[in-house]
Scaffold this active site. Sequence first.
Site, PDB file in Angstrom:
ATOM      1  N   ARG A 245    -107.222  44.174  36.848  1.00 17.04           N
ATOM      2  CA  ARG A 245    -107.896  45.424  36.505  1.00 17.04           C
ATOM      3  C   ARG A 245    -109.355  45.305  36.925  1.00 17.04           C
ATOM      4  O   ARG A 245    -109.993  44.260  36.742  1.00 17.04           O
ATOM      5  CB  ARG A 245    -107.794  45.726  34.999  1.00 17.04           C
ATOM      6  CG  ARG A 245    -106.430  46.225  34.542  1.00 17.04           C
ATOM      7  CD  ARG A 245    -106.104  47.574  35.163  1.00 17.04           C
ATOM      8  NE  ARG A 245    -104.811  48.097  34.726  1.00 17.04           N
ATOM      9  CZ  ARG A 245    -103.667  47.920  35.362  1.00 17.04           C
ATOM     10  NH1 ARG A 245    -103.656  47.192  36.470  1.00 17.04           N
ATOM     11  NH2 ARG A 245    -102.549  48.467  34.919  1.00 17.04           N
ATOM     12  N   GLU A 274    -111.051  54.452  40.094  1.00 16.36           N
ATOM     13  CA  GLU A 274    -110.017  54.651  41.109  1.00 16.36           C
ATOM     14  C   GLU A 274    -109.617  56.122  41.145  1.00 16.36           C
ATOM     15  O   GLU A 274    -109.567  56.765  40.104  1.00 16.36           O
ATOM     16  CB  GLU A 274    -108.798  53.780  40.803  1.00 16.36           C
ATOM     17  CG  GLU A 274    -109.101  52.281  40.844  1.00 16.36           C
ATOM     18  CD  GLU A 274    -107.863  51.422  40.581  1.00 16.36           C
ATOM     19  OE1 GLU A 274    -106.745  51.982  40.486  1.00 16.36           O
ATOM     20  OE2 GLU A 274    -108.010  50.204  40.466  1.00 16.36           O
ATOM     21  N   HIS A 292    -105.028  49.375  45.340  1.00 16.78           N
ATOM     22  CA  HIS A 292    -104.186  49.154  44.157  1.00 16.78           C
ATOM     23  C   HIS A 292    -102.701  49.222  44.517  1.00 16.78           C
ATOM     24  O   HIS A 292    -101.936  50.018  43.959  1.00 16.78           O
ATOM     25  CB  HIS A 292    -104.521  50.172  43.062  1.00 16.78           C
ATOM     26  CG  HIS A 292    -104.126  49.689  41.685  1.00 16.78           C
ATOM     27  ND1 HIS A 292    -104.767  50.089  40.538  1.00 16.78           N
ATOM     28  CD2 HIS A 292    -103.155  48.829  41.268  1.00 16.78           C
ATOM     29  CE1 HIS A 292    -104.214  49.529  39.474  1.00 16.78           C
ATOM     30  NE2 HIS A 292    -103.230  48.744  39.907  1.00 16.78           N
TER      31      HIS A 292
END
Length: 332
Positions: A245, A274, A292
Amino acid sequence: MKEKPQRKRILIASNTFETENGAYEVLRELDCEVITIPAGERKKWTEDDLAKAIKGFDGAILGGDHTVTSRVLEKADRLEVISLNCTGFNHIDVSAATDKGISVFNMPGLSFNAVADFIWGQILAVMRQIVKGDRAIRAGEWVNGVEKSTAVSGKTIGIIGMGSIGQAVAKRAIGFDMKIISYVRTKRQEIVDRYNLTFVSKEELLCNSDIVVICCPLSAETFHLISDRELHLMKQTSYIINSSRGQIIDEDALYNALAQGEIAGAALDVYKDEPLKESKFFDLNNVVLTPHIGGLADQQIYACAEGAAKNLVSFFKGEEVLHIINPVVSKN
């Protein structure tokens, strides 16, 4: 005449769910009304947009695309369940969901091998200058402009967190003939025996590792676990990898360390904000950036989507659901 029960209305707002037809088949067991909001329409959703969209639905299958705040949940007038098509749930206000009697489920333990594979891809990409080499050859250069790369085999790897992903990374490190050290809250002898690793303090790990890999979840304890102090402890020749994270690393501190050459490089798949549209990292040549995608391998995508659908169906059928995040909430 007995009134026919109202069909459940299910909202689908997850990039990786909408591509999996088999997962939609699972939902047919409910004879429910399924409304999918395509990724393109959700791309610029604000908190208000999500709050408006979720109104009038009994269940929702969501990914990690949008933050579900208490304000969003206030508008969820009929919502009984959120079934997450992902492992992480730090983007959901679970406390607010619990207060409203909304059950939240996730899908842990499916993507650890995919993430571990990806982490090793990050390690090789940044240390062996694979991305730089690709850019150079596309620019018409053969060797010029590509710096000397760093060998991976035989190095010391420090893994922060020894859950399923951390252990999968350690398993692969054995094949690279590495010394494995780890920093964890709870030390387990069977992990030491299985991977021939050594548990050390956070400071020892940072000082002695050639590669630091973040494999712990985000929590109040791990927020900015890596900041200025920690980065100053790392060797100038070391690399840091994060597919966990974004908030675990202080991005400003990491940028400064990379820009000033305090560490050799980094590979990041996760970020504080994000999607990452603008970043100081774009100006650096010693960081590899990806959007990601660590857990997004073909088999894992389908298994996760199918599991999220099964969780939702089981909930509405009154059956046991294994991966409930807020167990104090019960349909019964």
